[in-house]
Design an enzyme around this catalytic site. Structure first.
Site, PDB file in Angstrom:
ATOM      1  N   THR A  71      12.644  27.685  -0.774  1.00  0.00           N
ATOM      2  CA  THR A  71      13.294  28.709  -1.608  1.00  0.00           C
ATOM      3  C   THR A  71      12.436  29.977  -1.611  1.00  0.00           C
ATOM      4  O   THR A  71      12.950  31.092  -1.474  1.00  0.00           O
ATOM      5  CB  THR A  71      13.505  28.180  -3.039  1.00  0.00           C
ATOM      6  N   ASN A 151      23.051  21.155   4.318  1.00  0.00           N
ATOM      7  CA  ASN A 151      22.465  20.059   3.535  1.00  0.00           C
ATOM      8  C   ASN A 151      23.502  19.125   2.919  1.00  0.00           C
ATOM      9  O   ASN A 151      23.194  17.982   2.611  1.00  0.00           O
ATOM     10  CB  ASN A 151      21.546  20.619   2.440  1.00  0.00           C
ATOM     11  N   GLN A 181      16.872  21.455   6.871  1.00  0.00           N
ATOM     12  CA  GLN A 181      17.439  20.127   7.137  1.00  0.00           C
ATOM     13  C   GLN A 181      17.470  19.806   8.634  1.00  0.00           C
ATOM     14  O   GLN A 181      17.939  18.739   9.026  1.00  0.00           O
ATOM     15  CB  GLN A 181      18.860  20.017   6.556  1.00  0.00           C
ATOM     16  N   SER A 201      10.671  23.294   4.780  1.00  0.00           N
ATOM     17  CA  SER A 201      10.171  22.724   3.520  1.00  0.00           C
ATOM     18  C   SER A 201       9.489  21.388   3.778  1.00  0.00           C
ATOM     19  O   SER A 201      10.061  20.518   4.448  1.00  0.00           O
ATOM     20  CB  SER A 201      11.357  22.535   2.569  1.00  0.00           C
ATOM     21  N   HIS A 203       8.735  18.886   1.659  1.00  0.00           N
ATOM     22  CA  HIS A 203       9.189  17.651   0.991  1.00  0.00           C
ATOM     23  C   HIS A 203      10.445  17.039   1.616  1.00  0.00           C
ATOM     24  O   HIS A 203      10.852  15.938   1.253  1.00  0.00           O
ATOM     25  CB  HIS A 203       9.344  17.870  -0.529  1.00  0.00           C
ATOM     26  N   THR A 239      -4.465  31.826  -4.148  1.00  0.00           N
ATOM     27  CA  THR A 239      -5.457  31.019  -3.434  1.00  0.00           C
ATOM     28  C   THR A 239      -4.760  29.971  -2.569  1.00  0.00           C
ATOM     29  O   THR A 239      -3.899  29.232  -3.050  1.00  0.00           O
ATOM     30  CB  THR A 239      -6.415  30.348  -4.441  1.00  0.00           C
ATOM     31  N   CYS A 324      28.879  17.695 -13.280  1.00  0.00           N
ATOM     32  CA  CYS A 324      29.743  17.999 -14.423  1.00  0.00           C
ATOM     33  C   CYS A 324      29.017  18.887 -15.417  1.00  0.00           C
ATOM     34  O   CYS A 324      27.871  18.637 -15.742  1.00  0.00           O
ATOM     35  CB  CYS A 324      30.141  16.719 -15.138  1.00  0.00           C
TER      36      CYS A 324
HETATM   37  N1  PLP Z   1      17.700  25.073   2.253  1.00  0.00           N
HETATM   38  C1  PLP Z   1      18.276  23.880   2.396  1.00  0.00           C
HETATM   39  C2  PLP Z   1      19.284  23.690   3.480  1.00  0.00           C
HETATM   40  C3  PLP Z   1      17.954  22.829   1.524  1.00  0.00           C
HETATM   41  O1  PLP Z   1      18.551  21.633   1.680  1.00  0.00           O
HETATM   42  C4  PLP Z   1      17.002  23.053   0.510  1.00  0.00           C
HETATM   43  C5  PLP Z   1      16.691  21.988  -0.464  1.00  0.00           C
HETATM   44  O2  PLP Z   1      17.551  21.238  -0.874  1.00  0.00           O
HETATM   45  C6  PLP Z   1      16.409  24.314   0.414  1.00  0.00           C
HETATM   46  C7  PLP Z   1      16.784  25.305   1.304  1.00  0.00           C
HETATM   47  C8  PLP Z   1      15.369  24.609  -0.622  1.00  0.00           C
HETATM   48  O3  PLP Z   1      14.197  23.890  -0.344  1.00  0.00           O
HETATM   49  P1  PLP Z   1      13.002  23.780  -1.381  1.00  0.00           P
HETATM   50  O4  PLP Z   1      13.314  22.628  -2.265  1.00  0.00           O
HETATM   51  O5  PLP Z   1      11.795  23.528  -0.543  1.00  0.00           O
HETATM   52  O6  PLP Z   1      12.918  25.073  -2.103  1.00  0.00           O
END
Ligand code: PLP
Length: 380
Positions: A71, A151, A181, A201, A203, A239, A324
């Site tokens: 992000t 995603n 992704q 990303s 994670h 840092t 929801c």
């Molecule tokens: N872009 C895509 C296609 C994602 O699936 C995600 C996370 O779900 C992001 C951006 C954002 O990633 P992050 O959680 O590292 O900010």
């Protein structure tokens, strides 16, 4: 536990865990900006790490920026590029199926006076390239913003066609690509792709949370999002975290190994589940040519959240693509944009796999699903 929610996040791999333990040591925990030996050592390791990451991604070391997440990478790329290159055009072209990390930047820039053009997408999630050509021909386009792998559905972008179009029609327009992704699932060689900026990303590839990467092609200039001590050539103050950089490097090197084998594993699971789910009258919403790591499916008679919580009782974890709120029921904007019927979209669940999922888990998933249908389905 069956964890089929790897597009939301993955768990740190054993290799990442052990690198993190190693890099929590005092000897490598100096501030890379410090002048003493501990600082110099941390700085050297940090730069080596950046060079290794660059090599794995097909980029040069000075084109790699460490961030906290994708992000942040998206915000730096999109907002930073527009802020720095005001005379490159006032138009940005994208689609409404992007991740919110992109869409919110675009809405922000729209409020600042940019013209945002959203291309229509077809049922397979592909942007309309004839509209793209028309828009590019009109001139004034600063930036294209697209996602390599969606995603929610796993739809794959026709990137080479887009790059060819940009090169032919509007050479100065830059391309920002969200490859979050795609990493570890599709081979990525940044210099060969033709994109100008690209986000990743940690994670999502079995690193921990808190580490992202932004590739900025040499010669492309962006304004920084975060100001301060001028670290990372002033592009991202704060840092530097060697331990997080090392975690990303390890996860990336693992993700780049045996991509073909990982695809085979995911395809086996995906093909099996598609058949079994279709036999149970579920509607498959991921396109046929989606990557095998994502399977978006709509279950008849179960709303998304109900199915998610039923599965959770069996320690099976998936995502809903709708959520929801107290006032209105939200349905996935991605599915609606791809033309999926609202009722079908409101029953959609996303299963997402990692290279470490197994066929046994897929078979167990179907068994559990049958139990859920037997136990909870009330036929009126
Ligand atoms: N872009 C895509 C296609 C994602 O699936 C995600 C996370 O779900 C992001 C951006 C954002 O990633 P992050 O959680 O590292 O900010």
């Amino acid at each position: 536990m069956i964890y089929f929610d790897n597009s939301a996040t993955t768990f740190p791999s054993d290799r990442v865990r052990s690198v993190i333990t190693e890099y929590l040591n005092d000897e490598v925990s100096g501030n890379p900006g410090s002048l003493h030996t501990l600082g110099v050592k941390a700085d050297k390791l940090y730069n080596e790490c950046r060079a290794n990451i660059a090599k794995l991604l097909g980029a040069s070391s000075d084109e790699i920026l460490f961030t906290s997440c994708a992000t942040e990478s998206a915000n730096t790329a999109i907002r930073g590029y527009v802020s720095r290159n005001k005379r490159s055009g006032n138009k940005i072209i994208s689609t409404k199926t992007e991740h919110k990390a992109t869409l919110e930047c675009l809405e922000y820039l729209k409020a600042q006076g940019c013209e945002i053009v959203y291309l229509p997408v077809d049922g397979r999630g592909k942007p309309d390239l004839s509209v793209l050509e028309e828009e590019l021909s009109g001139g004034d386009t600063a930036l294209l913003c697209f996602t390599m792998v969606n995603n929610e559905t796993g739809a794959v972008l026709p990137l080479s066609e887009i790059v060819e179009l940009r090169n032919r029609v509007s050479r100065n327009t830059k391309i920002y690509l969200d490859a979050v992704q795609a990493l570890g699932k599709i081979g990525i060689d940044l210099h060969k792709t033709g994109v100008d900026m690209c986000s990743f990303s940690g994670h999502k590839i079995h690193s921990v949370k808190g580490n992202g990467i932004l590739y900025i092609k040499s010669g492309v200039n962006v304004d920084p999002l975060i100001l301060g001590g001028g670290q990372q050539k002033g592009l991202r103050s704060g840092t530097q975290s060697l331990v997080l950089a090392k975690a990303f490097e390890e996860a990336l090197s693992e993700a780049c190994e045996d991509i073909e084998e990982a695809n085979k594993v995911a395809s086996g699971i995906n093909d099996y589940l598609r058949e079994e789910l279709k036999a149970r009258k579920a509607v498959i919403l991921s396109p046929d040519d989606a990557i095998p790591f994502v399977l978006n499916v709509s279950f008849s008679s179960f709303e998304s959240e109900t199915m998610l919580h039923c599965l959770e009782m069996y320690e099976v974890y998936v995502s809903t693509v709708s959520a929801c709120s107290s006032k209105a029921k939200k349905v996935s904007y991605v599915l609606l944009e791809c033309g999926v019927d609202r009722k079908i979209a409101s029953n959609a669940v996303r299963l997402s796999f990692s290279r470490y999922n197994t066929m046994e888990e897929a078979r167990e998933f179907i068994k559990i699903l049958d139990e859920i249908y037997d136990k909870y389905l009330i036929i009126h």
